[in-house]
Design a protein around this motif. Sequence first.
Motif, short mmCIF file in Angstrom:
data_model
loop_
_atom_site.label_atom_id
_atom_site.label_comp_id
_atom_site.label_asym_id
_atom_site.label_seq_id
_atom_site.Cartn_x
_atom_site.Cartn_y
_atom_site.Cartn_z
N PHE A 59 0.79 -1.23 0.00
CA PHE A 59 0.00 0.00 0.00
C PHE A 59 0.83 1.28 0.00
O PHE A 59 0.28 2.37 -0.10
CB PHE A 59 -0.95 0.00 1.21
CG PHE A 59 -1.97 -1.11 1.17
CD1 PHE A 59 -3.14 -0.97 0.45
CD2 PHE A 59 -1.74 -2.30 1.84
CE1 PHE A 59 -4.07 -2.00 0.40
CE2 PHE A 59 -2.66 -3.33 1.81
CZ PHE A 59 -3.84 -3.18 1.08
N VAL A 79 -9.05 0.78 1.74
CA VAL A 79 -9.59 -0.56 1.56
C VAL A 79 -11.11 -0.61 1.57
O VAL A 79 -11.71 -1.50 0.96
CB VAL A 79 -9.01 -1.54 2.60
CG1 VAL A 79 -7.50 -1.61 2.49
CG2 VAL A 79 -9.44 -1.18 4.01
N ASP A 82 -12.35 -0.17 -2.01
CA ASP A 82 -11.86 -1.07 -3.04
C ASP A 82 -11.83 -2.49 -2.49
O ASP A 82 -11.01 -2.81 -1.64
CB ASP A 82 -10.45 -0.62 -3.47
CG ASP A 82 -9.93 -1.38 -4.67
OD1 ASP A 82 -10.12 -2.62 -4.75
OD2 ASP A 82 -9.30 -0.74 -5.54
N ARG A 83 -12.74 -3.33 -2.99
CA ARG A 83 -12.86 -4.68 -2.46
C ARG A 83 -11.59 -5.50 -2.66
O ARG A 83 -11.18 -6.26 -1.78
CB ARG A 83 -14.04 -5.39 -3.12
CG ARG A 83 -14.28 -6.80 -2.60
CD ARG A 83 -15.54 -7.40 -3.19
NE ARG A 83 -16.72 -6.65 -2.81
CZ ARG A 83 -17.95 -6.96 -3.22
NH1 ARG A 83 -18.15 -8.01 -4.03
NH2 ARG A 83 -18.98 -6.24 -2.83
N LYS A 85 -8.49 -4.42 -2.78
CA LYS A 85 -7.47 -3.99 -1.83
C LYS A 85 -7.81 -4.44 -0.42
O LYS A 85 -6.92 -4.76 0.38
CB LYS A 85 -7.30 -2.47 -1.89
CG LYS A 85 -6.65 -2.01 -3.18
CD LYS A 85 -6.46 -0.49 -3.20
CE LYS A 85 -5.78 -0.05 -4.49
NZ LYS A 85 -5.61 1.41 -4.56
N ARG A 86 -9.11 -4.46 -0.10
CA ARG A 86 -9.52 -4.95 1.21
C ARG A 86 -9.17 -6.43 1.36
O ARG A 86 -8.66 -6.86 2.40
CB ARG A 86 -11.02 -4.73 1.41
CG ARG A 86 -11.49 -5.07 2.82
CD ARG A 86 -12.89 -4.55 3.07
NE ARG A 86 -13.90 -5.22 2.31
CZ ARG A 86 -14.62 -4.68 1.32
NH1 ARG A 86 -14.40 -3.43 0.95
NH2 ARG A 86 -15.54 -5.37 0.67
N LEU A 89 -5.45 -6.81 1.94
CA LEU A 89 -5.08 -6.54 3.34
C LEU A 89 -5.44 -7.72 4.23
O LEU A 89 -4.64 -8.12 5.11
CB LEU A 89 -5.78 -5.27 3.83
CG LEU A 89 -5.54 -4.89 5.28
CD1 LEU A 89 -4.06 -4.56 5.52
CD2 LEU A 89 -6.42 -3.71 5.69
N GLU A 90 -6.62 -8.27 4.03
CA GLU A 90 -7.04 -9.42 4.84
C GLU A 90 -6.09 -10.60 4.66
O GLU A 90 -5.73 -11.28 5.63
CB GLU A 90 -8.47 -9.83 4.45
CG GLU A 90 -9.53 -8.81 4.84
CD GLU A 90 -10.88 -9.10 4.21
OE1 GLU A 90 -10.97 -10.08 3.42
OE2 GLU A 90 -11.82 -8.34 4.47
N SER A 167 -19.71 -3.13 3.49
CA SER A 167 -18.47 -3.86 3.21
C SER A 167 -18.49 -5.24 3.87
O SER A 167 -17.66 -6.08 3.55
CB SER A 167 -17.25 -3.07 3.68
OG SER A 167 -17.17 -3.06 5.10
#
Length: 206
Positions: A59, A79, A82-83, A85-86, A89-90, A167
């Motif tokens: 990021f 995040v 933007d799914r 990018k989320r 991160l997860e 989300s």
Amino acid sequence: MVFSPAMILIGLTGGVATGKSTVALMFRRLGAMVIDADRLARQVVTPGTPAWRKIRKAFGTGILNPDGTVDRCALGAVVFRDRAKRRMLENIVHPFVAREQRRLTKAATTRNPKVVVIYDVPLLFETGIDRRVDYTIVVTAAQSTQLMRLRQRNGLNRADALRRIQSQMPLDRKARRANWILDGSDSPQQLHTAVRALYKSLKRLA
């Protein structure tokens, strides 16, 4: 994921601003061992850790504070819009959180084989963690209540608050998959009575 014949691991979840943290605190005060996934997520991304290095690479330094710590607001702004990018991160954070949760659960079981462990996880179903627990509890609330709490607590405008809510998996879907449902819109007294009764049931299962 049972570490002893008696111990039980309960996944606690809900929607954002439904009252899940309040329920977790009530369980803790009643004697349960509560593991907070959000707290673990903050711990595993402290500067210099493997997860922190991966987040910085994925990021950029724009999501870091001057002292090098992760700016959760800046990262959240990225995040939650933007799914992909989320999910990125997860995929970085969750394996490290899972490892720490297993360590804490094993330690709690060593101290007390009949302990009731509550694993407080916002994305319990979304990330498949429900498959690693014995039972699940979902805390629900009306969307109007969630919006009001997010705007008051986090200072979000309605659009951003709604984006946070959307989300996550819809609450009705989570509720259908739960072993027990608690209403986070209830008064503190009503909610505490429900949590106390449920804890007694969980202790009998342990």
